[in-house]
Write a protein that holds these residues in place. Sequence first.
Motif, PDB file in Angstrom:
ATOM      1  N   ALA A  96      50.938  17.213  42.344  1.00  0.00           N
ATOM      2  CA  ALA A  96      49.762  17.372  41.390  1.00  0.00           C
ATOM      3  C   ALA A  96      50.286  18.523  40.403  1.00  0.00           C
ATOM      4  O   ALA A  96      50.719  19.460  41.235  1.00  0.00           O
ATOM      5  CB  ALA A  96      48.533  17.638  42.008  1.00  0.00           C
ATOM      6  N   LYS A  97      49.919  18.313  39.113  1.00  0.00           N
ATOM      7  CA  LYS A  97      50.213  19.707  38.350  1.00  0.00           C
ATOM      8  C   LYS A  97      48.762  20.204  37.797  1.00  0.00           C
ATOM      9  O   LYS A  97      47.998  19.752  37.388  1.00  0.00           O
ATOM     10  CB  LYS A  97      50.845  18.953  37.031  1.00  0.00           C
ATOM     11  N   ILE A  98      48.661  21.495  38.208  1.00  0.00           N
ATOM     12  CA  ILE A  98      47.409  22.483  38.078  1.00  0.00           C
ATOM     13  C   ILE A  98      47.889  23.276  36.856  1.00  0.00           C
ATOM     14  O   ILE A  98      48.842  24.179  37.078  1.00  0.00           O
ATOM     15  CB  ILE A  98      47.132  22.999  39.293  1.00  0.00           C
ATOM     16  N   VAL A  99      46.952  23.463  36.014  1.00  0.00           N
ATOM     17  CA  VAL A  99      46.867  24.659  35.244  1.00  0.00           C
ATOM     18  C   VAL A  99      45.840  25.390  35.426  1.00  0.00           C
ATOM     19  O   VAL A  99      44.754  24.982  35.701  1.00  0.00           O
ATOM     20  CB  VAL A  99      46.719  23.953  33.689  1.00  0.00           C
ATOM     21  N   VAL A 100      45.862  26.806  35.440  1.00  0.00           N
ATOM     22  CA  VAL A 100      44.751  27.781  35.557  1.00  0.00           C
ATOM     23  C   VAL A 100      44.816  28.614  34.429  1.00  0.00           C
ATOM     24  O   VAL A 100      45.824  28.919  33.879  1.00  0.00           O
ATOM     25  CB  VAL A 100      45.213  28.658  36.959  1.00  0.00           C
ATOM     26  N   THR A 101      43.749  29.469  34.031  1.00  0.00           N
ATOM     27  CA  THR A 101      43.592  30.109  33.210  1.00  0.00           C
ATOM     28  C   THR A 101      44.001  31.652  33.241  1.00  0.00           C
ATOM     29  O   THR A 101      44.926  32.120  32.834  1.00  0.00           O
ATOM     30  CB  THR A 101      42.257  29.936  32.308  1.00  0.00           C
ATOM     31  N   THR A 102      43.129  32.160  34.036  1.00  0.00           N
ATOM     32  CA  THR A 102      43.234  33.739  34.461  1.00  0.00           C
ATOM     33  C   THR A 102      43.947  34.080  35.557  1.00  0.00           C
ATOM     34  O   THR A 102      44.367  33.252  36.431  1.00  0.00           O
ATOM     35  CB  THR A 102      41.904  34.223  34.556  1.00  0.00           C
ATOM     36  N   THR A 103      44.414  35.491  35.548  1.00  0.00           N
ATOM     37  CA  THR A 103      45.150  35.751  36.722  1.00  0.00           C
ATOM     38  C   THR A 103      44.283  35.605  37.908  1.00  0.00           C
ATOM     39  O   THR A 103      44.890  35.323  39.071  1.00  0.00           O
ATOM     40  CB  THR A 103      45.461  37.392  36.587  1.00  0.00           C
ATOM     41  N   GLN A 104      43.100  35.890  37.977  1.00  0.00           N
ATOM     42  CA  GLN A 104      42.255  35.933  39.232  1.00  0.00           C
ATOM     43  C   GLN A 104      42.024  34.557  39.596  1.00  0.00           C
ATOM     44  O   GLN A 104      42.240  33.967  40.716  1.00  0.00           O
ATOM     45  CB  GLN A 104      40.766  36.411  38.791  1.00  0.00           C
ATOM     46  N   VAL A 105      41.804  33.452  38.910  1.00  0.00           N
ATOM     47  CA  VAL A 105      41.643  31.993  39.335  1.00  0.00           C
ATOM     48  C   VAL A 105      42.899  31.574  39.709  1.00  0.00           C
ATOM     49  O   VAL A 105      43.068  30.861  40.533  1.00  0.00           O
ATOM     50  CB  VAL A 105      40.687  31.127  38.121  1.00  0.00           C
ATOM     51  N   GLY A 106      43.971  32.499  38.890  1.00  0.00           N
ATOM     52  CA  GLY A 106      45.383  31.454  39.437  1.00  0.00           C
ATOM     53  C   GLY A 106      46.007  32.400  40.767  1.00  0.00           C
ATOM     54  O   GLY A 106      46.131  31.351  41.518  1.00  0.00           O
ATOM     55  N   ASP A 107      45.351  33.314  41.186  1.00  0.00           N
ATOM     56  CA  ASP A 107      45.546  33.835  42.393  1.00  0.00           C
ATOM     57  C   ASP A 107      44.651  33.037  43.457  1.00  0.00           C
ATOM     58  O   ASP A 107      45.363  32.639  44.805  1.00  0.00           O
ATOM     59  CB  ASP A 107      45.193  35.446  42.757  1.00  0.00           C
ATOM     60  N   GLY A 144      40.612  45.217  35.815  1.00  0.00           N
ATOM     61  CA  GLY A 144      39.204  44.853  35.294  1.00  0.00           C
ATOM     62  C   GLY A 144      39.436  43.242  35.042  1.00  0.00           C
ATOM     63  O   GLY A 144      39.270  42.144  35.703  1.00  0.00           O
ATOM     64  N   ASP A 145      39.986  43.052  33.625  1.00  0.00           N
ATOM     65  CA  ASP A 145      39.982  41.553  32.949  1.00  0.00           C
ATOM     66  C   ASP A 145      41.302  41.010  33.612  1.00  0.00           C
ATOM     67  O   ASP A 145      41.312  39.612  33.617  1.00  0.00           O
ATOM     68  CB  ASP A 145      40.186  42.044  31.618  1.00  0.00           C
ATOM     69  N   SER A 146      42.167  41.729  34.201  1.00  0.00           N
ATOM     70  CA  SER A 146      43.329  40.989  34.594  1.00  0.00           C
ATOM     71  C   SER A 146      44.091  41.741  36.036  1.00  0.00           C
ATOM     72  O   SER A 146      43.683  42.867  36.131  1.00  0.00           O
ATOM     73  CB  SER A 146      44.367  41.193  33.633  1.00  0.00           C
ATOM     74  N   LEU A 147      44.728  41.088  36.605  1.00  0.00           N
ATOM     75  CA  LEU A 147      45.474  41.590  37.969  1.00  0.00           C
ATOM     76  C   LEU A 147      46.722  42.165  37.159  1.00  0.00           C
ATOM     77  O   LEU A 147      47.115  42.086  36.152  1.00  0.00           O
ATOM     78  CB  LEU A 147      45.643  40.486  38.885  1.00  0.00           C
ATOM     79  N   LEU A 185      42.858  40.563  46.189  1.00  0.00           N
ATOM     80  CA  LEU A 185      42.593  41.294  47.243  1.00  0.00           C
ATOM     81  C   LEU A 185      43.081  42.891  47.189  1.00  0.00           C
ATOM     82  O   LEU A 185      42.278  43.786  47.328  1.00  0.00           O
ATOM     83  CB  LEU A 185      42.845  40.773  48.767  1.00  0.00           C
ATOM     84  N   SER A 186      44.232  42.906  46.887  1.00  0.00           N
ATOM     85  CA  SER A 186      44.714  44.294  46.710  1.00  0.00           C
ATOM     86  C   SER A 186      44.130  45.034  45.631  1.00  0.00           C
ATOM     87  O   SER A 186      44.093  46.160  45.383  1.00  0.00           O
ATOM     88  CB  SER A 186      46.442  44.173  46.696  1.00  0.00           C
ATOM     89  N   SER A 187      43.888  44.257  44.300  1.00  0.00           N
ATOM     90  CA  SER A 187      43.161  44.988  43.150  1.00  0.00           C
ATOM     91  C   SER A 187      41.815  45.446  43.736  1.00  0.00           C
ATOM     92  O   SER A 187      41.518  46.744  43.258  1.00  0.00           O
ATOM     93  CB  SER A 187      43.122  43.938  41.931  1.00  0.00           C
TER      94      SER A 187
END
Length: 358
Positions: free
Chosen positions: A45-56, A317-320, A331-333
């Motif tokens: 499956a090909k998955i696209v994620v938007t932000t760094t948080q949901v990507g993680d 805040g807004d990004s990892l 977790l580390s952030s």
Amino acid sequence: MRRRHADSRRPLAPVAGVAMLAAAALALTGCADSAASGSGSDSGAKIVVTTTQVGDFTRELLGDDAGITQLLSAGQSAHSFDPSAAQLLALTEADALVVNGAGLESWLDDAVKASGFDGELIDASSGIELFGTDDHEAHADEGAAEEHADEAEEHGEEAEHTEDEHGEGNPHIWTDPELAEHMVENITDGLAAVPGIDAATVESNESAYLDKLSALDDWIEENVAKVPVEQRLLVTNHDAFTYFIAAYDLTFVGSVIPSFDDNAEPSAAEIDELVAKIRETGVKAVFSEASISPKAAETIATESGVKVYSGENALYGDSLGAAGTDGETYLSSQEHNARLILESWGVEPSALPAVLQG
């Protein structure tokens, strides 16, 4: 549970030039194998994620070798993002799109339409009621908080991403680890519907990761409890920590940018007002954020005579953060942010739980 959320709505805004980018994306269909950073393997499956948080979160569920394309890079703000032609192509070919939701990705609807994406749309914010822009002190009753949490779980599967969903609410829901758990549960449920995804493996990974998020939440709560409530004061670069503040009973004194949109600019009067609040309340520090210029925060801290946390000591805040930094993972952030805030209050945090070490 500690839910204290306000219900409100914010429409999505158009993406400038997205039609032109869509045409360029179509031209790339015959010559591109992948479209953005972290696109992973060519099979499955090909998955696209938007932000760094949901990507993680998604990588924790699927594994680092999964075919995941992350649109936003480390340190990049979702508030002012325009997808490239290659990224629109990734959306065209995607089996699923994982989004933060809650109105954060104001460019999303136009990007989806331009790309022709017709896969599974997974909104990590489903079922989470949002704070409004000034709700730092609202809904403080713990009984009401628990009721909101129960309602979120009951209705989570009914929520759907639409153009008029989530309006003028604060979208930084991930800053509360307990809400991050709910986001992970939403992503897990969504991935289960995607062909080619091993649902059993995802659920197993979910269980292990939820244990870590719960341990993180408990660790932060345990250490914040060492500080008297009236001394839990916080000044940040922009209004991105509403849910963290509510979760651990902090007092939000103010932000350098008086908005949850990091593109806003403070006026001279707003700067003077914040300096006065800092002096009046006895705030010890001003926190910059890793994805925002620290200049205004440094100026306000200097004028107020307090410490500024910036550079490597800025909050995530807004990004990892980039690989190799304290903000490399969610977790580390969060550990990084909590340690710095506790330090500003004069607290040496306890050792991390074993599940978070290593």
